[in-house]
Each structure stands twice: as structure tokens, then as C-alpha cells.
Write a protein that holds these residues in place. Structure first.
Motif, short mmCIF file in Angstrom:
data_model
loop_
_atom_site.label_atom_id
_atom_site.label_comp_id
_atom_site.label_asym_id
_atom_site.label_seq_id
_atom_site.Cartn_x
_atom_site.Cartn_y
_atom_site.Cartn_z
N LYS A 1 -58.03 36.69 -13.27
CA LYS A 1 -58.72 36.18 -14.45
C LYS A 1 -57.80 36.21 -15.67
O LYS A 1 -57.74 35.27 -16.46
CB LYS A 1 -59.97 37.02 -14.72
N LEU A 2 -57.08 37.34 -15.83
CA LEU A 2 -56.16 37.46 -16.95
C LEU A 2 -55.04 36.43 -16.86
O LEU A 2 -54.68 35.79 -17.86
CB LEU A 2 -55.55 38.87 -16.98
N GLU A 3 -54.53 36.25 -15.64
CA GLU A 3 -53.46 35.28 -15.43
C GLU A 3 -53.93 33.88 -15.81
O GLU A 3 -53.22 33.13 -16.50
CB GLU A 3 -53.00 35.31 -13.97
N LYS A 4 -55.14 33.54 -15.38
CA LYS A 4 -55.69 32.22 -15.67
C LYS A 4 -55.83 32.02 -17.17
O LYS A 4 -55.50 30.96 -17.72
CB LYS A 4 -57.05 32.07 -14.98
N ARG A 5 -56.29 33.08 -17.86
CA ARG A 5 -56.48 32.99 -19.31
C ARG A 5 -55.13 32.82 -20.04
O ARG A 5 -54.98 31.98 -20.91
CB ARG A 5 -57.19 34.25 -19.81
N PHE A 6 -54.16 33.64 -19.63
CA PHE A 6 -52.85 33.58 -20.28
C PHE A 6 -52.18 32.22 -20.06
O PHE A 6 -51.60 31.65 -20.99
CB PHE A 6 -51.93 34.69 -19.76
N LEU A 7 -52.26 31.73 -18.82
CA LEU A 7 -51.63 30.45 -18.54
C LEU A 7 -52.28 29.33 -19.34
O LEU A 7 -51.61 28.40 -19.81
CB LEU A 7 -51.69 30.14 -17.04
N LYS A 8 -53.61 29.44 -19.52
CA LYS A 8 -54.33 28.44 -20.31
C LYS A 8 -53.89 28.50 -21.76
O LYS A 8 -53.65 27.47 -22.41
CB LYS A 8 -55.83 28.67 -20.18
N GLU A 9 -53.77 29.73 -22.29
CA GLU A 9 -53.35 29.90 -23.68
C GLU A 9 -51.93 29.39 -23.90
O GLU A 9 -51.60 28.84 -24.94
CB GLU A 9 -53.45 31.37 -24.08
N PHE B 1 -48.42 26.30 -16.16
CA PHE B 1 -48.98 26.28 -14.80
C PHE B 1 -48.00 26.92 -13.85
O PHE B 1 -46.79 26.67 -13.95
CB PHE B 1 -49.28 24.84 -14.37
N GLU B 2 -48.50 27.77 -12.95
CA GLU B 2 -47.63 28.43 -11.98
C GLU B 2 -47.27 27.44 -10.88
O GLU B 2 -48.13 26.98 -10.13
CB GLU B 2 -48.33 29.65 -11.38
N ILE B 3 -45.99 27.14 -10.76
CA ILE B 3 -45.58 26.05 -9.88
C ILE B 3 -45.86 26.37 -8.41
O ILE B 3 -46.08 25.48 -7.59
CB ILE B 3 -44.09 25.70 -10.08
N GLY B 4 -45.91 27.68 -8.06
CA GLY B 4 -46.22 28.05 -6.69
C GLY B 4 -47.61 27.64 -6.24
O GLY B 4 -47.89 27.56 -5.06
N LYS B 5 -48.50 27.37 -7.21
CA LYS B 5 -49.88 26.97 -6.89
C LYS B 5 -50.09 25.47 -7.03
O LYS B 5 -51.22 24.99 -6.97
CB LYS B 5 -50.86 27.72 -7.80
N MET B 6 -49.01 24.74 -7.21
CA MET B 6 -49.11 23.30 -7.42
C MET B 6 -49.59 22.56 -6.18
O MET B 6 -50.41 21.64 -6.26
CB MET B 6 -47.75 22.76 -7.86
N ALA B 7 -49.09 22.98 -4.99
CA ALA B 7 -49.39 22.22 -3.77
C ALA B 7 -50.89 22.11 -3.49
O ALA B 7 -51.40 21.01 -3.25
CB ALA B 7 -48.65 22.85 -2.58
N PRO B 8 -51.66 23.23 -3.48
CA PRO B 8 -53.10 23.08 -3.21
C PRO B 8 -53.82 22.26 -4.27
O PRO B 8 -54.80 21.56 -3.96
CB PRO B 8 -53.61 24.53 -3.18
N VAL B 9 -53.36 22.30 -5.52
CA VAL B 9 -53.98 21.49 -6.57
C VAL B 9 -53.77 20.01 -6.28
O VAL B 9 -54.69 19.19 -6.40
CB VAL B 9 -53.41 21.87 -7.95
#
Length: 807
Positions: free
Chosen positions: A97-105, A109-117
Motif C-alpha cells: 500500500k505504501l509503495e503504491k502511494r509513493f509511486l503515485k505521488e 512506475f516499477e518497471i518489473g510490474k509492467m508486463a502484467p499491466v
């Protein structure tokens, strides 16, 4: 139910169990603490009773109770495991949750999670729409290292590939299942087999599908190729499949046999079986054997032709220790991490102590490591122990050191106060390097890289020294150096890092890692879609078929990757391959790569002599390698952190290059001279010579004796001409940086404050040029916000001429 089972079993009597250890009172106590006796849980509960069914009327009832118990015990055990994993799962959930909030702020975007998106996007929108969003339609796809592609990566790409194939495009993928060593990162070599059979890929291709095996080895000598062909043959793989209860190896190694080129050189393979039984003796045996190999091959091939491989970084550090003992130059992965170097770490700690709010932690760390060699071990230990006393613990470090190490404080800590003010991070760092006289140390190149990193941060807008220090701490694991390709040094690295590399000589001293990492954690979901996770161990794997499959697949994948890792290591050598491995035991034949390797040797008919040695082929030599002795001239890098001067490629203009290089050297030498005391003006030549030597060392150059006297004269001449501006009574800065209102950065050679005015001094080599006056005026305009009148001086080093430039 466990208690009920015990009561029923107890009623039947002990003799009926035919040797089963059954102690009702003790086992009731076990159950009350949540521990169940093995006969209840091991899957063979009533085998003995069934053999005596005629004598036990209620055996079926007992079996039914036990079956019910097994079902409940499975639920009980899994529930306990889920509960035990609840806390880390919750922490991880909060982290996400914290990671999602920080990345949004941060709008990142974390490139390692790009493929499933991308996969979800394509599923929702379809490939043509995605192509429109991409802005360009790709028709041809080439995927390298396909064995390390993850399913999420392929799933993201597959619709795009299928779309291009349907329009006459192509897919070309290449890889080697034998080199699949990144399963822990998601790589799935099974895609090699599955992708050609996927309907959306196969349909548009039809019969126009081609598969080729690259069967010729262009790297290795005949003996090395022959050795690996024998080792990884089909019979060896079948032997391992049966012995390790493992499937798929024969498929992975189906095309392991290779041919050599007609002009392949002769080579050698040596395997040494270490026969010492106790750990210390074996360690000494491995070290002694390895050092002999290194010494011999360094003589015949040169250090730069040797690559030493290990499974872990710990072993890499051990090997590095051997090379230090032998005095052989080397580079490791850790040494390629800038902050893996003690001198660089210490410089960052000293910067931290000077600019961060709580300096004591950094100062004591520096004391513990000897403060750049200024404290010996006994003195440092004595200070640390004394400060550790309860009465001294609260005394600030500087006060404590002033009282308890006055000479050290006077020489090395008190002068730092003068360096603390009015300097950028780069300036402060360069002054620390100069003050500590680090230019002539073996770590000079790494220190230059450290300075370059700080300079780069300032050029990119991070100008506050506190921000620079914090940034360096945050990014220290990412700041690395390039692997030297041409330097004559031994390379030492992990096998994972060596993939794709080659070397004439490869040494593997420690072929002895475990097939399965005992510290590894396997996570699974208690029920699909339940959101309840647990750590799967062997007991849980035996209780639940689905979780058992996850467990076995993970362990099997580790074993396969361990064997693949060995294959990668054994195929890096061009001319000579050296392998060291401990003698296999009945245990390591099932659990260690050493046991697997020796079973493969046996299957291939490759035998050891009585001393534990196997050797095929003869040692060779690279022409001219033995003559690689003597000191090499170190060429200065084309961009030094300590200078903003950038060189063009002037290889066809040697005179211009030498002139520029000389100018850089003289500028650097003058940057080391801040003030000259009144009684030192008679020693200008000595001051100039010392500054030149320091400059040459910091630039990675050797002083040219033919130019030394003229250069000393040039510096002495200009110092004499500028005598009024080198008085110790004046505030002065050398190579001072300024950032203009529009973001432009300039660096002036010398800035002096005198009588309410600033004097900007710019050193020049060669002839006078009107462009230089314009440059001075541009500098004074940028410095106008300083709020005081600024005068400019052009100082010509070759003539001693000094020209004043009015702003």
C-alpha cells in the motif's frame, strides 16, 4: 479426535501394534501441546492392525476415526501455518500500500510490474488498439535469452506477436534451456516448448515453423568440448533423473553434444578431487591447489586471461583474499561497486560527519577503520573501548578525541573546521582528498569516480551537500564501475554474472554448492482464491497434494537450475578448464552438486587417479603472454571528475592533445596551492614541484621528466606574478563552482576576496586571445549576485603575463 484415537488404541492393548511405540500417557501430553505422535500423522497408521483384522473386531471403526483425524489434522496444520504467516503477510500488504502511494505521488512506475499491466491492457482492448496506443506497429519480433523469459513477460507480448504473425510478420526467438538459471526471477524455460504449440501462435504460422540447433562450439578447445559432451550426455541425464526423482533433464539437455570448428585449438581439462575429510584441511588443500593453478596460468597466459568462478559472493571474497596474498591484480563484482571500497566509504562517512546533524556515528566508524591509515589498530581499539565506558559514552566524539587523542585531533580533525564552510559538495570532497593526501593511493581511480559522481549530481541540479550525501547513501548499491576489458587483471565473479562471458582460462575452485537452498522459503495459498498464504514445508507438502505439487515443483526447479549453473560454469573456458570438488559422499550424491558431478563423471567413464586427479590434454600458452611484465604507462581518462575540461578525439592531432593535457595538469597543480606563507616565497620551485606531482597522481599520469622543469618554472613564474593574491590573510577559493540564474554552471580557477572586492583569476596556456576577455566578463556577470565589485585577471602560464579585465 487425537485423544479419542489414543483411548481406542489403548483399549486394544499394546501387543496388537506389533512394535509400534505406543505410550498413551506420554502421547496425551504431547497432544495437549499440539504435537501429534508419528503413527497418527505419517500416512501408515494401521498397517499392522490390518494384518490382524480377524483379531480386532472394531478395526474399521478405528480406521474411520483415523481417516477423519487425518482430514482434520491437515486443516489444523495448514491453519497453524497460515496463522504463523499472518504477521509477515500483513506487513507485506502494508508495504504494498505504501509503495503504491509513493509511486503515485512520484508519478513513477516499477518497471518489473509492467508486463502484467500490458497483459491486462491487451486483454481489455485487444492488440490492434494497443498498437494504436503504441504509435507504431511492429511486424517482426526477435527475443534473445528466451529461456529466461517469464510467463508474465510472454503473456504481455503474445497478443502483439500473434497480431503481427497474422499480417505476415515474424517471430524469432533464441536461447539455451541448459543455461536457464534465473527461475528465481520468474524465467521459465518450458516456454521454449510451449510457445510453438500455442494456438494463437501456431495457426498463423502453419507449417512455416523452423527450429534449428546450433551444434558447433566456436569458443572452446577440443578437449573442453569433448569433456562437456561426455559429462552432459543422455545416459548421465537419465541417471540423474532416476537418482534425484526428477523429470525433464533429458529434454533440457537433448542437444548438449557439440562439434568443434576445424581450427579449434588444443586445450586441457583438469579436475582435482579434494580428499581431506576435516574442514580445515580441505580448506588448505583447496587454497594450495588453486594458488598453484593461478600462478602457473598467470605466467603462461597473463592475469587478464584468467576468470575464476564461484557460486556465492562469500566464496568470491575468499578467492580475492588468495589473490591479495599472491600480489596478483584482480577485480571482483564487489570491487566494481563504488561503495564496496573502504576509502570511498570512508570519504562518504567523513563528508557525512561534516554536513549531517549527528556526526558522532560517522566519526566513530572512521576511528574503527583507522581514519584513512592515520590510526593503528591498537590506538583505535583503545579509543573505542575507552569511549564505551558508561562515563564517557555521552561525551561528543570531537570533545572526547580532543582530550584523549590530542595529536590526532590537532593534525586530522581540527583542520576540517576550515574546510567546512563556503564550499559545494564537490569542492569539499576534493579538498578532503587533497588534505588527506589520497591522490597517490592505490584507490586513486575509485576516488576519482566518487568525485565524478558528486560532480554529476551537481550538474544535474542536486547542489546542496546534505542532499548529495543522502542521495549517495540511497543509491550506493546502484553506483558501479565498468568491468575492465583490457586491463591485465584476474576476473573473479559469481557464475550468474559470468553468463555470456568467456576466458582462455577458467578456474572453479569450489564445485560444492547445495542442490537446494536450505534457507529458501516457498509460499503458497492455502486454498485457491482464499487470500490465505503460508510457508510450505515438507510436512505440509505431504499432507496436501496441491501444496505438495507447489513444493516439489519449486525444489525440482532449484535442482535443475543448480545443474544448469554447473553447465554455465563448465562452458566458459576457451583453452584450459580447472575444476576443484570435494570427494562425494552418499549424502552429497543426493543433495550436493559435487555428488551429482562425480556421478556424471562415472557415467561418462571419466576416472580419477589415486591422487584424485583427472586430466585431459596438455597446457598451452598465448603467444607473448609470458613477456607481459614491467610497469605500464597509465593513460589519463578523457574526462576526470576533478576537471570540467572535456577532450575531443584528437588522435590525429597529437600536438594539440599534448597541449590540452599539459594545460589540465598545470590547472590541477595550481588548484592545490591555496596560500603561500611569507617565508615560503623563496621555495617556489619546491612548492610547484610538489603540486605538479600531486596533480599528475590525481589525473592518473606519470610525470614526463623532459617537461618537468619547464612546468615547474611556469607555475613558479605565475605565482610570483600573482603574489598579492596568494597572501594567507585573504579569503580564497580554488576551482570554485557557481550556478547562474539560468542554471548555467561555471567554475573559476581562483577567486579571492580583498578589500571589499572579489578578484576572479583565470589561468591560460598558450597565446593571449580576445575571447578570454569575453569569457571573464561572462563569468563576472554570472557572479554579480555575490553583491560585491568583481575584477578579472587573465594569468598566462607560459609567459607569466598578467592582464587585468574590468567588469
Amino acid at each position: 479426535q487425537g485423544l479419542k484415537l489414543i483411548e481406542e488404541m489403548n483399549a486394544l492393548g499394546k501387543k496388537i501394534f506389533n512394535g509400534v511405540r505406543f505410550k498413551p500417557d506420554q502421547q496425551k501430553k504431547q497432544i495437549s501441546h499440539g504435537n501429534f505422535p508419528k503413527w497418527m500423522t505419517d500416512g501408515h497408521p494401521l498397517a499392522d492392525l490390518k494384518n490382524k483384522k480377524a483379531e480386532v473386531a472394531n478395526l474399521d471403526e478405528l480406521q474411520e476415526i483415523l481417516n477423519t483425524f487425518h482430514h482434520e489434522y491437515r486443516n489444523y496444520t495448514i491453519s497453524r501455518a497460515v496463522e504463523a504467516f499472518r504477521a509477515p503477510a500483513q506487513v507485506f500488504g502494508e508495504y504494498l500500500k505504501l509503495e503504491k502511494r509513493f509511486l503515485k505521488e512520484l508519478n513513477s512506475f516499477e518497471i518489473g510490474k509492467m508486463a502484467p499491466v500490458i497483459h491486462r491492457l491487451l486483454e481489455a482492448s485487444g492488440a490492434p488498439v494497443a498498437f494504436c496506443r503504441l504509435g507504431e506497429q511492429y511486424q517482426h519480433y526477435l527475443i534473445d535469452e528466451f529461456q529466461d523469459t517469464s510467463r508474465s513477460q510472454w503473456n504481455a507480448m503474445a497478443p502483439l506477436v500473434a497480431n503481427s504473425l497474422s499480417k505476415g510478420g515474424s517471430l524469432f526467438f533464441v536461447g539455451d534451456t541448459k543455461q536457464a538459471i534465473y527461475g528465481w526471477r520468474g524465467g521459465d524455460y518450458q516456454l521454449f516448448r510451449e510457445v510453438p504449440e500455442q494456438k494463437e501462435i501456431r495457426l498463423p504460422v502453419g507449417d512455416n515453423f523452423k527450429q534449428e540447433t546450433l551444434g558447433t562450439n566456436f569458443r572452446s578447445a577440443k578437449e573442453i568440448v569433448g569433456f562437456n559432451n561426455a559429462l552432459f550426455c543422455e545416459s548421465s541425464m537419465k541417471l540423474l533423473e532416476n537418482g534425484l526423482n526428477l523429470s525433464g533433464l533429458t529434454e533440457i539437455y537433448a542437444h548438449a553434444t557439440q562439434k568443434t570448428t576445424p581450427n579449434a585449438p588444443d586445450g586441457m581439462v583438469t579436475v582435482q578431487l579434494f580428499q581431506a575429510t576435516d574442514k580445515d584441511s580441505r580448506t588448505a588443500e583447496i587454497e594450495g591447489w588453486s594458488k598453484e593453478i593461478i600462478k602457473d596460468t598467470a605466467t603462461r597466459f597473463g592475469p587478464g586471461s584468467i576468470l575464476i568462478l564461484a557460486r556465492s559472493r562469500e566464496k568470491v571474497r575468499t578467492i580475492a583474499g588468495w589473490l591479495v596474498d599472491m600480489g596478483i591484480p584482480f577485480v571482483t563484482e564487489d570491487s566494481l561497486k563504488l561503495f564496496g571500497n573502504l576509502a570511498v566509504k570512508s570519504l562518504l562517512a567523513l563528508l557525512s560527519a561534516m554536513v549531517l546533524p549527528e556526526p558522532d556515528t560517522y566519526l566513530w566508524g572512521l576511528i574503527e577503520t583507522g581514519f584513512f591509515g592515520r590510526l593503528n589498530d591498537s590506538n583505535a581499539t583503545e579509543l573505542l573501548q575507552k569511549h564505551g565506558d558508561e562515563t564517557n559514552r555521552k561525551i561528543p566524539a570531537l570533545h572526547f578525541l580532543k582530550e584523549n587523542a590530542p595529536e590526532f585531533y590537532k593534525n586530522w580533525l581540527k583542520p576540517l573546521e576550515k574546510l567546512r564552510t563556503d564550499h559545494s559538495g564537490y569542492e569539499l570532497a576534493t579538498r578532503l582528498v587533497s588534505f588527506l593526501e589520497l591522490e597517490n593511493t592505490p584507490d586513486r581511480n575509485l576516488i576519482d569516480r566518487f568525485l565524478e559522481e558528486i560532480l554529476s549530481l551537481e550538474e544535474n541540479g542536486i547542489t546542496d551537500t546534505v542532499d548529495i550525501v543522502n542521495h549517495l547513501y540511497e543509491k550506493m548499491d546502484e553506483i558501479s564501475l565498468s568491468m575492465p576489458e583490457t586491463k591485465d587483471v584476474v576476473r573473479v565473479m559469481t557464475i550468474h554474472k559470468a553468463k555470456g562471458l568467456e576466458s582462455p582460462v577458467v578456474l572453479i575452485p569450489f564445485l560444492d554448492w547445495k542442490l537446494v537452498n536450505s534457507q529458501g522459503i516457498i509460499i503458497g495459498e492455502a486454498e485457491p482464491g482464499s487470500g490465505k498464504y503460508l510457508q510450505i514445508n515438507k510436512e505440509i507438502a505431504e499432507l496436501d497434494p496441491e501444496l505438495g505439487k507447489i513444493y516439489r515443483d519449486a525444489k525440482d526447479r532449484e535442482i535443475v537450475e543448480s545443474i544448469n549453473l554447473m553447465y554455465v560454469a563448465l562452458t566458459r573456458a576457451g583453452r584450459e578448464l580447472y575444476i576443484g570438488t570435494p570427494e562425494a559422499t552418499s549424502r552429497t550424491k543426493k543433495t550436493g552438486i559435487s555428488g551429482v558431478f562425480q556421478q556424471m563423471m562415472d557415467a561418462a567413464g571419466l576416472t580419477f587417479d589415486k591422487s584424485g586427479l583427472f586430466c585431459s590434454g596438455n597446457p598451452g600458452e598465448i603467444a607473448g603472454a609470458a613477456e607481459q611484465t614491467g610497469e605500464k604507462a597509465v593513460q589519463p581518462p578523457f574526462r576526470q571528475a576533478s576537471s570540467l575540461l572535456s577532450f575531443a578525439d584528437t588522435r590525429d592531432e597529437p600536438f594539440e592533445f599534448e597541449a590540452r593535457l599539459r594545460g589540465t595538469l598545470l590547472h590541477k597543480a595550481l588548484s592545490f596551492i591555496l596560500h603561500i606563507e611569507d617565508d615560503n616565497w623563496n621555495n617556489l620551485d619546491e612548492i610547484s614541484k610538489t603540486a605538479l606531482n600531486r596533480a599528475a597522481a590525481s589525473l592518473g599520469m606519470a610525470m614526463d621528466k623532459t617537461h618537468e622543469a619547464p612546468d615547474i618554472a611556469a607555475i613558479s613564474r605565475i605565482l610570483l606574478a600573482l603574489k598579492p593574491w596568494f597572501s594567507p590573510d585573504l579569503r580564497a577559493w580554488n576551482e570554485k563552482e557557481f550556478v547562474g540564474a539560468k542554471g548555467e554552471m561555471v567554475r573559476v580557477d581562483r577567486l579571492v576576496e580583498k578589500s571589499g572586492r572579489f578578484i576572479l583569476i583565470d589561468y591560460k596556456t598558450g597565446r593571449a586571445d580576445t575571447r578570454y576577455r569575453r569569457q571573464i566578463k561572462r563569468y563576472t556577470k554570472i557572479l554579480d549576485p555575490l553583491g560585491k565589485p568583481i575584477d578579472g585577471i587573465l594569468a598566462y602560464l607560459d609567459t607569466g603575463e598578467v592582464n587585468h579585465v574590468q567588469a
